[in-house]
Design a protein around this motif. Structure first.
Motif, mmCIF file in Angstrom:
data_model
loop_
_atom_site.group_PDB
_atom_site.id
_atom_site.type_symbol
_atom_site.label_atom_id
_atom_site.label_comp_id
_atom_site.label_asym_id
_atom_site.label_seq_id
_atom_site.Cartn_x
_atom_site.Cartn_y
_atom_site.Cartn_z
ATOM 1 N N ALA A 142 -6.582 13.711 2.584
ATOM 2 C CA ALA A 142 -5.516 13.646 1.582
ATOM 3 C C ALA A 142 -6.032 13.090 0.260
ATOM 4 C CB ALA A 142 -4.370 12.790 2.103
ATOM 5 N N LYS A 143 -6.864 12.041 0.341
ATOM 6 C CA LYS A 143 -7.431 11.463 -0.893
ATOM 7 C C LYS A 143 -8.229 12.514 -1.652
ATOM 8 C CE LYS A 143 -8.008 6.874 1.231
ATOM 9 N NZ LYS A 143 -9.022 5.889 1.725
ATOM 10 N N ARG A 144 -9.035 13.253 -0.943
ATOM 11 C CA ARG A 144 -9.903 14.264 -1.565
ATOM 12 C C ARG A 144 -9.101 15.412 -2.159
ATOM 13 N NH1 ARG A 144 -14.776 17.265 -1.324
ATOM 14 N NH2 ARG A 144 -14.479 19.314 -0.366
ATOM 15 N N VAL A 145 -8.137 15.932 -1.400
ATOM 16 C CA VAL A 145 -7.355 17.082 -1.863
ATOM 17 C C VAL A 145 -6.451 16.694 -3.041
ATOM 18 C CG1 VAL A 145 -5.561 18.731 -1.232
ATOM 19 C CG2 VAL A 145 -7.442 18.283 0.348
ATOM 20 N N LEU A 146 -5.770 15.548 -2.938
ATOM 21 C CA LEU A 146 -4.862 15.138 -4.014
ATOM 22 C C LEU A 146 -5.627 14.810 -5.297
ATOM 23 C CD1 LEU A 146 -2.187 12.953 -2.170
ATOM 24 C CD2 LEU A 146 -1.859 15.192 -3.245
ATOM 25 N N THR A 147 -6.781 14.192 -5.184
ATOM 26 C CA THR A 147 -7.588 13.897 -6.365
ATOM 27 C C THR A 147 -7.988 15.185 -7.074
ATOM 28 O OG1 THR A 147 -8.452 11.858 -5.384
ATOM 29 C CG2 THR A 147 -9.708 12.818 -7.197
ATOM 30 N N GLU A 177 -2.907 2.492 0.523
ATOM 31 C CA GLU A 177 -4.325 2.857 0.519
ATOM 32 C C GLU A 177 -4.555 4.160 -0.249
ATOM 33 O OE1 GLU A 177 -7.896 4.094 3.658
ATOM 34 O OE2 GLU A 177 -6.121 3.047 4.394
ATOM 35 N N LEU A 178 -3.681 5.119 -0.043
ATOM 36 C CA LEU A 178 -3.793 6.391 -0.740
ATOM 37 C C LEU A 178 -3.585 6.210 -2.236
ATOM 38 C CD1 LEU A 178 -4.041 9.478 -0.734
ATOM 39 C CD2 LEU A 178 -1.593 9.607 -0.199
ATOM 40 N N ILE A 179 -2.566 5.448 -2.616
ATOM 41 C CA ILE A 179 -2.277 5.214 -4.037
ATOM 42 C C ILE A 179 -3.436 4.475 -4.704
ATOM 43 C CG2 ILE A 179 -0.791 3.913 -5.612
ATOM 44 C CD1 ILE A 179 1.558 4.635 -3.749
ATOM 45 N N THR A 180 -4.015 3.490 -4.002
ATOM 46 C CA THR A 180 -5.159 2.750 -4.544
ATOM 47 C C THR A 180 -6.341 3.673 -4.789
ATOM 48 O OG1 THR A 180 -4.472 0.705 -3.436
ATOM 49 C CG2 THR A 180 -6.780 0.864 -4.111
ATOM 50 N N ALA A 181 -6.591 4.580 -3.846
ATOM 51 C CA ALA A 181 -7.707 5.521 -3.993
ATOM 52 C C ALA A 181 -7.478 6.452 -5.177
ATOM 53 C CB ALA A 181 -7.883 6.322 -2.709
ATOM 54 N N LEU A 182 -6.260 6.938 -5.332
ATOM 55 C CA LEU A 182 -5.948 7.839 -6.450
ATOM 56 C C LEU A 182 -6.053 7.108 -7.782
ATOM 57 C CD1 LEU A 182 -2.878 9.733 -4.919
ATOM 58 C CD2 LEU A 182 -5.159 10.666 -5.337
ATOM 59 N N THR A 183 -5.570 5.882 -7.830
ATOM 60 C CA THR A 183 -5.655 5.089 -9.054
ATOM 61 C C THR A 183 -7.109 4.831 -9.433
ATOM 62 O OG1 THR A 183 -3.559 3.995 -8.530
ATOM 63 C CG2 THR A 183 -4.953 2.937 -10.160
ATOM 64 N N SER A 184 -7.932 4.520 -8.447
ATOM 65 C CA SER A 184 -9.357 4.276 -8.700
ATOM 66 C C SER A 184 -10.048 5.527 -9.226
ATOM 67 C CB SER A 184 -10.047 3.807 -7.415
ATOM 68 O OG SER A 184 -9.494 2.583 -6.969
ATOM 69 N N ALA A 185 -9.554 6.700 -8.819
ATOM 70 C CA ALA A 185 -10.152 7.960 -9.276
ATOM 71 C C ALA A 185 -9.714 8.329 -10.689
ATOM 72 C CB ALA A 185 -9.782 9.086 -8.313
ATOM 73 N N GLY A 186 -8.693 7.617 -11.214
ATOM 74 C CA GLY A 186 -8.237 7.891 -12.570
ATOM 75 C C GLY A 186 -6.846 8.469 -12.673
ATOM 76 N N VAL A 187 -6.112 8.476 -11.563
ATOM 77 C CA VAL A 187 -4.750 9.004 -11.570
ATOM 78 C C VAL A 187 -3.767 7.889 -11.967
ATOM 79 C CG1 VAL A 187 -2.917 10.068 -10.194
ATOM 80 C CG2 VAL A 187 -5.319 10.665 -9.773
ATOM 81 N N GLU A 197 10.995 1.273 -5.995
ATOM 82 C CA GLU A 197 11.619 0.060 -5.468
ATOM 83 C C GLU A 197 10.786 -0.580 -4.354
ATOM 84 O OE1 GLU A 197 15.811 -1.346 -3.298
ATOM 85 O OE2 GLU A 197 15.582 0.696 -4.077
ATOM 86 N N SER A 198 10.309 0.224 -3.408
ATOM 87 C CA SER A 198 9.621 -0.336 -2.241
ATOM 88 C C SER A 198 8.182 -0.732 -2.524
ATOM 89 C CB SER A 198 9.666 0.660 -1.087
ATOM 90 O OG SER A 198 8.991 1.853 -1.428
ATOM 91 N N LEU A 199 7.505 -0.045 -3.460
ATOM 92 C CA LEU A 199 6.096 -0.334 -3.735
ATOM 93 C C LEU A 199 5.868 -0.956 -5.107
ATOM 94 C CD1 LEU A 199 4.377 2.854 -2.224
ATOM 95 C CD2 LEU A 199 4.741 0.624 -1.162
ATOM 96 N N GLY A 200 6.958 -1.169 -5.847
ATOM 97 C CA GLY A 200 6.845 -1.819 -7.145
ATOM 98 C C GLY A 200 6.119 -0.998 -8.188
#
Length: 334
Positions: A142-147, A177-187, A197-200
């Motif tokens: 998922a990390k690879r495909v979404l990035t 974990e998925l959101i962190t990976a996407l953010t680190s990739a530049g998303v 609301e749930s993840l701030g």
């Protein structure tokens, strides 16, 4: 059809044309049915292959239009170049001369063409593509495909704009974990009502949004049915992806989601005429008639019927309705 032998040739209007937004980018292709075949279209491209490497540097379509010779197999009159919205608006009223408009460009141009054309339009106004991340997902996949779907070319109409995460992923921490990976990739991540609301997360302004940059909206859904309903409400019928290791979930998603392209465990960026093996892409259609999804040259073709009687006294319908003749309905080579 061409004029009969000996008759004066009728004036020929351009078969293909394009309009730009003034800065040299190709925004619109106009196709007219007269005399056009796939080989004609290929010939136009082949005849000007020498200018393609300098296409962008020499002014885009202008380089092609100005390099075309007068006379010969491909005459310069076949291609028209329009460079103002006023010219485009006038052209959109020529429904007797032009059979199809294919707008290529931003949403504003496409919407302008669709709202002001009296000619059939093949295209799409928005590319609001979704990815549903199921609870059985392979997270590294998922990390690879979404990035790739977001960052390979963020301004493209087939870039993913919204990721729908199964609620179980929030409970067990895989969503973070998925959101962190996407953010680190530049998303850049924004959240739908539940996710914000749930993840701030920073709240998304609109759930029906084509960002055209590195922004990805993330929302939580409870199951496949909610994901399908969300896509039906907020999507643009362009391209949607399901990320799951459950074949039953994948099959159900592919069957239920009514978009031009639906993928399993693959990036939305594959929604492209060249990548589909069409040879080229003249447009992408989110309509359901007649061409849908990425459209190549064959997608512009329609059917014309020719009937030639071999009977001495000709063929009549009454021969068949009376039983004197019978329909065979065999598949014939074309």
């Amino acid at each position: 059809p061409p004029p009969p032998p000996g008759a004066p040739a009728a004036p020929r209007t351009p078969d293909f044309g394009a309009a730009t937004d003034g800065d040299g980018d190709r925004n619109m292709i106009l196709g007219k049915g007269t005399f056009v075949t796939p080989s004609d279209s290929i010939a136009i491209v082949a005849a000007h292959a020498h200018v393609l490497p300098q296409f962008a540097a020499a002014g885009g379509l202008r380089a092609v239009a100005r390099s075309m010779p007068t006379g010969g197999a491909v005459d310069r009159a076949i291609v028209s170049l329009l460079e103002t919205r006023t010219e485009v608006s006038g052209l959109l009223k020529l429904h007797h001369e032009i059979d199809l408009v294919i707008p290529r460009g931003g949403a504003a141009l496409v919407q302008h063409v669709m709202q002001n054309s009296s000619i059939p339009v093949l295209g799409h106004a928005d590319g609001i593509c979704h990815a549903y991340v199921d609870r059985t997902v392979d997270l590294s996949k998922a990390k690879r495909v979404l990035t790739d779907a977001k960052l390979d070319y963020p301004t493209a109409c087939n870039a993913v704009e919204t990721a729908l995460l199964h609620s179980d992923l929030v409970v067990d921490g895989r969503a973070k974990e998925l959101i962190t990976a996407l953010t680190s990739a530049g998303v850049r991540i924004v959240g739908g009502p539940r996710t914000a609301e749930s993840l701030g997360l920073e709240p998304a302004v609109d759930m029906r949004m084509e960002y055209g940059d590195n922004t990805l909206c993330v929302e939580i859904v409870d199951d496949l049915d909610q994901a399908v309903a969300h896509i039906a409400r907020y999507g643009s019928a362009h391209t949607e992806v399901v990320l799951t290791e459950d074949e039953a979930i994948a099959s159900s998603f592919l069957a239920q989601v009514d978009s031009a392209c639906v993928f399993h465990n693959a990036s939305t960026r594959f929604a492209d005429g060249f990548r589909f093996g069409l040879g080229c892409e003249v447009g992408i259609s989110t309509s359901r008639i007649h061409a849908r999804g990425p459209v190549g040259l064959e997608g512009l073709l329609t059917t014309r019927w020719r009937l030639v009687s071999t009977a001495i006294d000709g063929h009549t319908v009454s021969d068949f309705s009376s039983g004197r003749r019978e329909y065979i309905h065999e598949t014939l080579p074309v």
